[in-house]
Scaffold this motif. Structure first.
Motif, short mmCIF file in Angstrom:
data_model
loop_
_atom_site.label_atom_id
_atom_site.label_comp_id
_atom_site.label_asym_id
_atom_site.label_seq_id
_atom_site.Cartn_x
_atom_site.Cartn_y
_atom_site.Cartn_z
N TRP A 138 2.85 5.07 -2.27
CA TRP A 138 1.41 5.29 -2.38
C TRP A 138 0.81 4.30 -3.37
O TRP A 138 -0.19 3.67 -3.11
N LYS A 139 1.45 4.15 -4.52
CA LYS A 139 0.90 3.31 -5.58
C LYS A 139 2.04 2.56 -6.25
O LYS A 139 2.91 3.16 -6.85
N ASP A 140 2.02 1.24 -6.13
CA ASP A 140 3.06 0.41 -6.72
C ASP A 140 2.38 -0.58 -7.65
O ASP A 140 1.60 -1.43 -7.20
N TRP A 178 2.84 -3.48 -0.70
CA TRP A 178 3.78 -2.35 -0.79
C TRP A 178 3.06 -1.04 -1.11
O TRP A 178 3.64 0.02 -1.01
N SER A 179 1.80 -1.12 -1.51
CA SER A 179 1.04 0.05 -1.95
C SER A 179 0.06 0.49 -0.86
O SER A 179 -0.88 -0.23 -0.54
N LEU A 180 0.28 1.68 -0.31
CA LEU A 180 -0.63 2.20 0.71
C LEU A 180 -2.04 2.32 0.14
O LEU A 180 -3.02 1.95 0.80
N ARG A 181 -2.14 2.78 -1.07
CA ARG A 181 -3.45 2.93 -1.73
C ARG A 181 -4.21 1.61 -1.76
O ARG A 181 -5.38 1.54 -1.40
N LYS A 182 -3.54 0.54 -2.18
CA LYS A 182 -4.20 -0.77 -2.26
C LYS A 182 -4.56 -1.30 -0.88
O LYS A 182 -5.62 -1.90 -0.69
N CYS A 183 -3.70 -1.08 0.10
CA CYS A 183 -3.98 -1.55 1.46
C CYS A 183 -5.18 -0.83 2.05
O CYS A 183 -6.01 -1.45 2.73
N LEU A 184 -5.31 0.46 1.79
CA LEU A 184 -6.48 1.21 2.26
C LEU A 184 -7.75 0.71 1.57
O LEU A 184 -8.77 0.48 2.22
N ARG A 185 -7.67 0.51 0.28
CA ARG A 185 -8.84 0.04 -0.47
C ARG A 185 -9.26 -1.37 -0.07
O ARG A 185 -10.45 -1.67 -0.07
N ARG A 186 -8.30 -2.23 0.23
CA ARG A 186 -8.61 -3.60 0.65
C ARG A 186 -9.10 -3.66 2.10
O ARG A 186 -9.61 -4.67 2.54
N GLY A 187 -8.92 -2.56 2.82
CA GLY A 187 -9.39 -2.52 4.20
C GLY A 187 -8.47 -3.21 5.18
O GLY A 187 -8.88 -3.52 6.29
N VAL A 188 -7.22 -3.46 4.80
CA VAL A 188 -6.29 -4.11 5.72
C VAL A 188 -5.51 -3.10 6.55
O VAL A 188 -4.80 -3.46 7.48
N LEU A 189 -5.66 -1.81 6.21
CA LEU A 189 -4.93 -0.77 6.91
C LEU A 189 -5.82 0.44 7.09
O LEU A 189 -6.49 0.86 6.15
N THR A 190 -5.85 0.95 8.30
CA THR A 190 -6.50 2.22 8.57
C THR A 190 -5.44 3.14 9.14
O THR A 190 -4.64 2.72 9.96
N VAL A 191 -5.42 4.35 8.67
CA VAL A 191 -4.42 5.31 9.12
C VAL A 191 -5.11 6.28 10.07
O VAL A 191 -6.04 6.98 9.66
N PRO A 192 -4.68 6.32 11.33
CA PRO A 192 -5.32 7.22 12.30
C PRO A 192 -5.31 8.67 11.80
O PRO A 192 -4.29 9.17 11.36
#
Length: 113
Positions: free
Chosen positions: A76-78, A85-99
């Motif tokens: 979640w947070k690295d 490697w951090s889901l939190r950062k990827c969501l915040r950067r907008g590079v990942l959306t989780v259905p």
């Protein structure tokens, strides 16, 4: 081997996982991330790299959604490793959306600090 692959090779490998996972009787995908080796994005500017990571994320999620027992991200947070490697950062950067997460939103105030 992984570090010398091109971006296209990484995308093709991710696509092939979709067929593999779909043919498994049961499966859980564990500890995946959006990390790509430097070789895969050596000549990419920041905008092109973010776009490539979004494509990589979408291909992987499409494949991993076929896993009968779901998937979980690397962490979640690295704070030490790459931001990919951090889901939190990827969501915040907008590079990942989780259905289905946060109504499908990329990043919302619901993403804890």
């Amino acid at each position: 081997y992984w570090s010398s692959k091109s971006l296209e090779a990484h995308l093709m490998a991710a696509k092939s996982r979709s067929r593999l996972i779909a043919n498994m009787p049961s499966c859980c995908v564990s500890e995946w991330s959006l990390d790509l080796p430097a070789e895969a994005h050596r000549n990419a500017d920041s905008e092109k790299l973010q776009g490539a990571i979004r494509v990589f994320a979408n291909i992987q999620l499409e494949a991993f959604e076929k896993a009968s027992h779901g998937w979980f991200y690397w962490t979640w947070k690295d704070s030490i490793g790459p931001s990919s490697w951090s889901l939190r950062k990827c969501l915040r950067r907008g590079v990942l959306t989780v259905p289905g997460a946060c109504g499908g939103a990329v990043a919302t105030p619901a993403v804890p600090p």
